[in-house]
Write a protein that holds these residues in place. Structure first.
Motif, mmCIF file in Angstrom:
data_model
loop_
_atom_site.group_PDB
_atom_site.id
_atom_site.type_symbol
_atom_site.label_atom_id
_atom_site.label_comp_id
_atom_site.label_asym_id
_atom_site.label_seq_id
_atom_site.Cartn_x
_atom_site.Cartn_y
_atom_site.Cartn_z
ATOM 1 N N THR A 55 -4.315 15.214 13.574
ATOM 2 C CA THR A 55 -3.531 16.159 14.385
ATOM 3 C C THR A 55 -2.059 16.035 14.113
ATOM 4 O O THR A 55 -1.351 17.006 14.488
ATOM 5 N N HIS A 56 -1.676 15.411 13.118
ATOM 6 C CA HIS A 56 -0.261 15.389 12.769
ATOM 7 C C HIS A 56 -0.146 14.476 11.432
ATOM 8 O O HIS A 56 -0.885 13.702 10.841
ATOM 9 N N PRO A 57 1.038 14.747 10.720
ATOM 10 C CA PRO A 57 1.116 13.951 9.309
ATOM 11 C C PRO A 57 1.058 12.492 9.555
ATOM 12 O O PRO A 57 1.594 11.976 10.786
ATOM 13 N N VAL A 58 1.140 11.727 8.504
ATOM 14 C CA VAL A 58 1.329 10.217 8.830
ATOM 15 C C VAL A 58 2.886 9.824 9.143
ATOM 16 O O VAL A 58 3.829 10.294 8.561
ATOM 17 N N TYR A 59 2.875 8.852 10.099
ATOM 18 C CA TYR A 59 4.257 8.449 10.471
ATOM 19 C C TYR A 59 4.753 7.365 9.549
ATOM 20 O O TYR A 59 3.710 6.663 8.721
ATOM 21 N N VAL A 60 6.019 7.228 9.594
ATOM 22 C CA VAL A 60 6.846 6.118 8.525
ATOM 23 C C VAL A 60 6.225 4.867 8.851
ATOM 24 O O VAL A 60 5.911 4.158 8.209
ATOM 25 N N TRP A 61 5.997 4.637 10.249
ATOM 26 C CA TRP A 61 5.454 2.911 10.785
ATOM 27 C C TRP A 61 4.111 2.913 10.295
ATOM 28 O O TRP A 61 3.578 1.709 9.943
ATOM 29 N N GLN A 62 3.341 3.917 10.241
ATOM 30 C CA GLN A 62 1.799 3.752 9.634
ATOM 31 C C GLN A 62 1.949 3.344 7.936
ATOM 32 O O GLN A 62 1.257 2.586 7.455
ATOM 33 N N PHE A 63 2.775 4.140 7.207
ATOM 34 C CA PHE A 63 2.811 4.118 5.934
ATOM 35 C C PHE A 63 3.398 2.850 5.628
ATOM 36 O O PHE A 63 3.021 2.045 4.563
ATOM 37 N N ARG A 64 4.427 2.277 6.386
ATOM 38 C CA ARG A 64 4.944 0.898 5.945
ATOM 39 C C ARG A 64 4.020 -0.178 6.125
ATOM 40 O O ARG A 64 4.065 -1.094 5.484
ATOM 41 N N ALA A 65 3.122 0.020 7.333
ATOM 42 C CA ALA A 65 2.344 -0.925 7.540
ATOM 43 C C ALA A 65 1.138 -0.984 6.338
ATOM 44 O O ALA A 65 0.518 -2.456 5.761
ATOM 45 N N PHE A 66 0.635 0.209 5.731
ATOM 46 C CA PHE A 66 -0.069 0.112 4.556
ATOM 47 C C PHE A 66 0.674 -0.668 3.345
ATOM 48 O O PHE A 66 0.118 -1.470 2.671
ATOM 49 N N LEU A 67 1.920 -0.105 3.189
ATOM 50 C CA LEU A 67 2.664 -1.014 2.138
ATOM 51 C C LEU A 67 2.648 -2.654 2.218
ATOM 52 O O LEU A 67 2.642 -3.287 1.332
ATOM 53 N N ASN A 68 2.821 -2.953 3.459
ATOM 54 C CA ASN A 68 2.843 -4.460 3.590
ATOM 55 C C ASN A 68 1.760 -5.031 3.422
ATOM 56 O O ASN A 68 1.542 -6.249 3.197
ATOM 57 N N LEU A 69 0.335 -4.478 3.547
ATOM 58 C CA LEU A 69 -0.922 -5.132 3.690
ATOM 59 C C LEU A 69 -1.511 -4.764 2.395
ATOM 60 O O LEU A 69 -2.407 -5.643 1.811
ATOM 61 N N VAL A 70 -1.283 -3.547 1.528
ATOM 62 C CA VAL A 70 -2.227 -3.285 0.506
ATOM 63 C C VAL A 70 -2.053 -4.283 -0.794
ATOM 64 O O VAL A 70 -0.821 -4.855 -1.000
ATOM 65 N N LYS A 71 -3.205 -4.466 -1.461
ATOM 66 C CA LYS A 71 -2.970 -5.419 -2.767
ATOM 67 C C LYS A 71 -3.086 -4.457 -3.816
ATOM 68 O O LYS A 71 -3.935 -3.745 -3.964
ATOM 69 N N ILE A 72 -2.073 -4.715 -4.493
ATOM 70 C CA ILE A 72 -1.949 -3.875 -5.774
ATOM 71 C C ILE A 72 -2.583 -4.446 -7.000
ATOM 72 O O ILE A 72 -2.131 -5.571 -7.374
ATOM 73 N N GLY A 73 -3.385 -3.664 -7.746
ATOM 74 C CA GLY A 73 -4.042 -4.010 -8.852
ATOM 75 C C GLY A 73 -3.351 -3.375 -9.896
ATOM 76 O O GLY A 73 -2.300 -2.591 -10.078
ATOM 77 N N SER A 74 -4.128 -3.425 -11.235
ATOM 78 C CA SER A 74 -3.603 -2.609 -12.289
ATOM 79 C C SER A 74 -4.715 -2.165 -13.039
ATOM 80 O O SER A 74 -5.937 -2.622 -13.075
ATOM 81 N N LYS A 75 -4.707 -0.802 -13.843
ATOM 82 C CA LYS A 75 -5.474 -0.397 -14.535
ATOM 83 C C LYS A 75 -4.871 0.526 -15.890
ATOM 84 O O LYS A 75 -3.677 0.858 -15.662
ATOM 85 N N ILE A 76 -5.457 0.854 -16.731
ATOM 86 C CA ILE A 76 -5.004 1.357 -17.818
ATOM 87 C C ILE A 76 -5.210 2.967 -17.543
ATOM 88 O O ILE A 76 -6.147 3.477 -17.307
ATOM 89 N N ILE A 77 -4.033 3.622 -17.463
ATOM 90 C CA ILE A 77 -4.025 5.235 -17.354
ATOM 91 C C ILE A 77 -3.184 5.943 -18.334
ATOM 92 O O ILE A 77 -2.482 5.281 -19.181
ATOM 93 N N GLN A 78 -3.314 7.163 -18.628
ATOM 94 C CA GLN A 78 -2.584 7.874 -19.619
ATOM 95 C C GLN A 78 -1.007 8.172 -19.461
ATOM 96 O O GLN A 78 -0.337 8.172 -20.140
#
Length: 224
Positions: free
Chosen positions: A117-140
């Motif tokens: 019902t609304h776009p994503v808030y900054v506090w929600q996106f920052r939580a994602f950035l704090n918790l997400v585990k970043i991997g790697s892959k080959i891209i073009q």
């Protein structure tokens, strides 16, 4: 007292703890300080009654609709129902199937879908950035040097809608929460089904969709 850091520290703890009720109670006391009373009441309802709770929002644009809370979309739902996702802490509305007789202007391209019902808030996106585990892959196409870097959002307030994202960042956020990116068909269905006041919250006037056609060179076009 409003403290952006308190909200942005507590929400990731809540997610990382697998929705620990005690941390959830802390969030219930913090959220109203940011004008998020509806989110606080919804989370409190879940903490008290679990996913069996069904109620109504008493006031505002989303009032007088059936209202579910829980970590998963409700099974016995119908177009116009609301679902408060207790993981992302986001209120969502179900837009109808193309053949539903309640739809105001049938659109053959619309499928049933829960949309925020609304776009994503900054506090929600920052939580994602704090918790997400970043991997790697080959891209073009190489990722930009500031991809998923939190400092890009330092100037934004916690309760701002997050903007200036790369398309892949938006996809990563939605996927991390077990959801998908809405597109023009879902938004058209929402526009046809919802009252204008409600749709203006789903997609505020100053927000626009990411469009790959805007860049002939790179997929990493930002949205504003």
């Amino acid at each position: 007292m409003k403290n952006d850091r308190l909200l942005e520290q507590t929400f990731p703890k809540y997610l990382d703890s697998n929705l620990d009720p005690e941390i959830g109670k802390q969030l219930c006391s913090i959220l109203p300080n940011f004008g998020l009373e509806k989110e606080a009441r919804s989370l409190q309802l879940y903490l008290e009654y679990g996913s069996d709770a069904v109620g109504k929002i008493e006031e505002g644009i989303w009032s007088d609709r059936r209202y579910f809370v829980g970590p998963y979309p409700p099974v016995n739902s119908r177009p116009g129902d609301l679902w408060f996702d207790v993981i992302e802490l986001t209120l969502m509305v179900l837009i109808p199937h193309q053949s539903d007789p309640e739809m105001l202007e049938p659109n053959n391209n619309v499928l049933p879908a829960w949309i925020s019902t609304h776009p994503v808030y900054v506090w929600q996106f920052r939580a994602f950035l704090n918790l997400v585990k970043i991997g790697s892959k080959i891209i073009q196409i190489d990722s930009p040097s500031d991809y998923l870097l939190p400092h890009r959002f330092d100037s934004q307030k916690a309760t701002d809608f997050v903007t200036n994202l790369y398309h892949d960042e938006a996809i990563a956020y939605a996927t991390w929460f077990g959801k998908g990116m809405g597109g023009q068909f879902e938004l058209q269905g929402a526009r046809d089904f919802l009252f204008p006041e409600a749709f203006s919250q789903v997609l505020p006037a100053k927000m626009r969709l990411w469009d790959a056609m805007e860049s002939p060179v790179s997929e990493f076009v930002r949205i504003a």
